[in-house]
Design an enzyme around this catalytic site. Sequence first.
Site, PDB file in Angstrom:
ATOM      1  CE  LYS A 115      -4.509   0.904   0.215  1.00 33.43           C
ATOM      2  NZ  LYS A 115      -5.654   0.101  -0.208  1.00 33.43           N
TER       3      LYS A 115
HETATM    4  P1  NAD Z   1     -13.210   8.056  -2.299  1.00 33.89           P
HETATM    5  O1  NAD Z   1     -12.155   9.071  -2.095  1.00 33.89           O
HETATM    6  O2  NAD Z   1     -13.728   7.804  -3.669  1.00 33.89           O
HETATM    7  O3  NAD Z   1     -14.487   8.359  -1.373  1.00 33.89           O
HETATM    8  C1  NAD Z   1     -14.410   8.525   0.015  1.00 33.89           C
HETATM    9  C2  NAD Z   1     -15.771   9.007   0.487  1.00 33.89           C
HETATM   10  O4  NAD Z   1     -15.778   9.089   1.908  1.00 33.89           O
HETATM   11  C3  NAD Z   1     -16.147  10.388  -0.024  1.00 33.89           C
HETATM   12  O5  NAD Z   1     -17.544  10.409  -0.338  1.00 33.89           O
HETATM   13  C4  NAD Z   1     -15.881  11.279   1.183  1.00 33.89           C
HETATM   14  O6  NAD Z   1     -16.627  12.482   1.178  1.00 33.89           O
HETATM   15  C5  NAD Z   1     -16.326  10.352   2.281  1.00 33.89           C
HETATM   16  N1  NAD Z   1     -15.851  10.737   3.598  1.00 33.89           N
HETATM   17  C6  NAD Z   1     -14.647  11.205   3.948  1.00 33.89           C
HETATM   18  N2  NAD Z   1     -14.625  11.478   5.248  1.00 33.89           N
HETATM   19  C7  NAD Z   1     -15.839  11.145   5.732  1.00 33.89           C
HETATM   20  C8  NAD Z   1     -16.441  11.180   7.011  1.00 33.89           C
HETATM   21  N3  NAD Z   1     -15.769  11.634   8.060  1.00 33.89           N
HETATM   22  N4  NAD Z   1     -17.691  10.734   7.131  1.00 33.89           N
HETATM   23  C9  NAD Z   1     -18.382  10.283   6.058  1.00 33.89           C
HETATM   24  N5  NAD Z   1     -17.880  10.233   4.829  1.00 33.89           N
HETATM   25  C10 NAD Z   1     -16.625  10.665   4.677  1.00 33.89           C
HETATM   26  O7  NAD Z   1     -12.615   6.697  -1.674  1.00 33.89           O
HETATM   27  P2  NAD Z   1     -13.019   5.207  -2.030  1.00 33.89           P
HETATM   28  O8  NAD Z   1     -12.115   4.725  -3.100  1.00 33.89           O
HETATM   29  O9  NAD Z   1     -14.496   5.093  -2.184  1.00 33.89           O
HETATM   30  O10 NAD Z   1     -12.538   4.475  -0.693  1.00 33.89           O
HETATM   31  C11 NAD Z   1     -13.379   4.406   0.462  1.00 33.89           C
HETATM   32  C12 NAD Z   1     -12.872   3.294   1.349  1.00 33.89           C
HETATM   33  O11 NAD Z   1     -12.900   2.061   0.609  1.00 33.89           O
HETATM   34  C13 NAD Z   1     -11.433   3.438   1.845  1.00 33.89           C
HETATM   35  O12 NAD Z   1     -11.344   2.855   3.126  1.00 33.89           O
HETATM   36  C14 NAD Z   1     -10.645   2.602   0.855  1.00 33.89           C
HETATM   37  O13 NAD Z   1      -9.409   2.136   1.395  1.00 33.89           O
HETATM   38  C15 NAD Z   1     -11.611   1.458   0.646  1.00 33.89           C
HETATM   39  N6  NAD Z   1     -11.386   0.695  -0.589  1.00 33.89           N
HETATM   40  C16 NAD Z   1     -11.423   1.296  -1.806  1.00 33.89           C
HETATM   41  C17 NAD Z   1     -11.234   0.529  -2.943  1.00 33.89           C
HETATM   42  C18 NAD Z   1     -11.350   1.113  -4.322  1.00 33.89           C
HETATM   43  O14 NAD Z   1     -11.304   0.346  -5.301  1.00 33.89           O
HETATM   44  N7  NAD Z   1     -11.519   2.420  -4.485  1.00 33.89           N
HETATM   45  C19 NAD Z   1     -10.958  -0.841  -2.836  1.00 33.89           C
HETATM   46  C20 NAD Z   1     -10.936  -1.426  -1.567  1.00 33.89           C
HETATM   47  C21 NAD Z   1     -11.156  -0.640  -0.453  1.00 33.89           C
END
Ligand code: NAD
Length: 424
Positions: A115
């Site tokens: 990561k």
């Molecule tokens: P992203 O940046 O696209 O979206 C994050 C979202 O969380 C946004 O809507 C943001 O406004 C919101 N957010 C931030 N702080 C917040 C809070 N305090 N309360 C509520 N909402 C809040 O990110 P993503 O890619 O959707 O990733 C989200 C999670 O999923 C992370 O933990 C990431 O590690 C995990 N993840 C993502 C992927 C992927 O393919 N993108 C894969 C596996 C895991």
Amino acid sequence: MSTVKTPSRQQDQGSPYDSLLARFNAAADIINLEDRYRQIISVPEKIISVNLPIKLDNGKVKVYQGYRVIHSTVLGPSKGGIRYARFVNEEEVKALAGWMTLKCAIVGLPYGGGKGGIIVDPSHRSEDELERLTRAYTRALKDVFGENSDIPAPDMGTSGREMAWIFHEYSRTFGHEPGVVTGKPLNLGGSKGRVAATGRGVMITALCAIEKMGLDPKKLSCAVQGFGNVGSWAARLLSQKGLKIVAISDVSGAYYNHDGLDVEAAISYAERNKGTLAGYSGGTKITNEALLELDVDVLVPAALEDQITDQNAANIKAKLIVEGANGPCSSSADKILDAKGIMIVPDILANAGGVTVSYLEWVQNRRGHYYTEEEINEKTDPVLTTAFEDVFNTHKEYNCSMRLAAYIVGIKRVANGIKMEGFY
Ligand code: NAD
């Protein structure tokens, strides 16, 4: 990717890596894991810290700190996303890398775990500044990245745009090698279905759990925290399966409608509104804390780590938690949630759809042959349902939580790889 500012996560007792270790040790105890494997798997293989001087648009220079952690390469090249957020730190990246190792093992991919992260609030930087930063990070890690060594992907705060910059910067030194990074835009060798993949995996594993619980998805209400890549796709696909999405949220707050929200309208609203739900009028505004405690059947935390802790776990009313985010429940919450009989589909299973399609992107890049979206889904869905069954059967076999069962499945596969390599 959301363009809104992300605040630091709730400050819990201990880091995400402490949460990982607490669960790792509990799972290792259940299977009496030999000490040699315990020692090897509980620490990352490599931690790289880089300082990246960037010229800002105003002519000043600012040095940004970035990390890449290679947790394990036992089962294959390390695989894992890159996070841009102002709260990134080494302990968090270590945890995220360790979860990638277990996740890839659970879904049976020929990958280890890694990561990366940069301490930067992307909403405060221009596109040009982010491009310079991403290219500097790639140059600093050019000898670490490689399609057979370490393969980055998007995570919070990054998307196909940053992956395209990484691919291009890397190619300037090593020639055309699209498999060096996944989550690329489609016209640069990306895969159909990658953008939806993580949310789709949340939907698939949620339906597996709902079936095991003997429930009817069409009679269930659901709240989703986070409306970025994972949260918005999970909300969309779960609502297509008949669940009533009564609450969604992002950093601007949460929006609740007892009769159900129009998810498509919310997605269009956020797209027109620089990625944020701020000002959304389709539901009553509540806080993100209140969303977690709503009287719903299914809760999908899809934003940040440590959202459910020993401070609020007793107030959670959902019967089923499907962890779209990495580490949304701290280890301090585990006992409380387990005692309440809440079924949890843990992060390292629930959000594994993203890395599974990333793997298919890498395979397509290496073969030069590309699949349709139907083919991607046909290949991915059974991987996730099989992984769910493996974890569920382990949960029954050891009479432990789904989370510890997922750790057990992952740990056993990595330990077996170490044993077979036999180097020690
Ligand atoms: P992203 O940046 O696209 O979206 C994050 C979202 O969380 C946004 O809507 C943001 O406004 C919101 N957010 C931030 N702080 C917040 C809070 N305090 N309360 C509520 N909402 C809040 O990110 P993503 O890619 O959707 O990733 C989200 C999670 O999923 C992370 O933990 C990431 O590690 C995990 N993840 C993502 C992927 C992927 O393919 N993108 C894969 C596996 C895991």
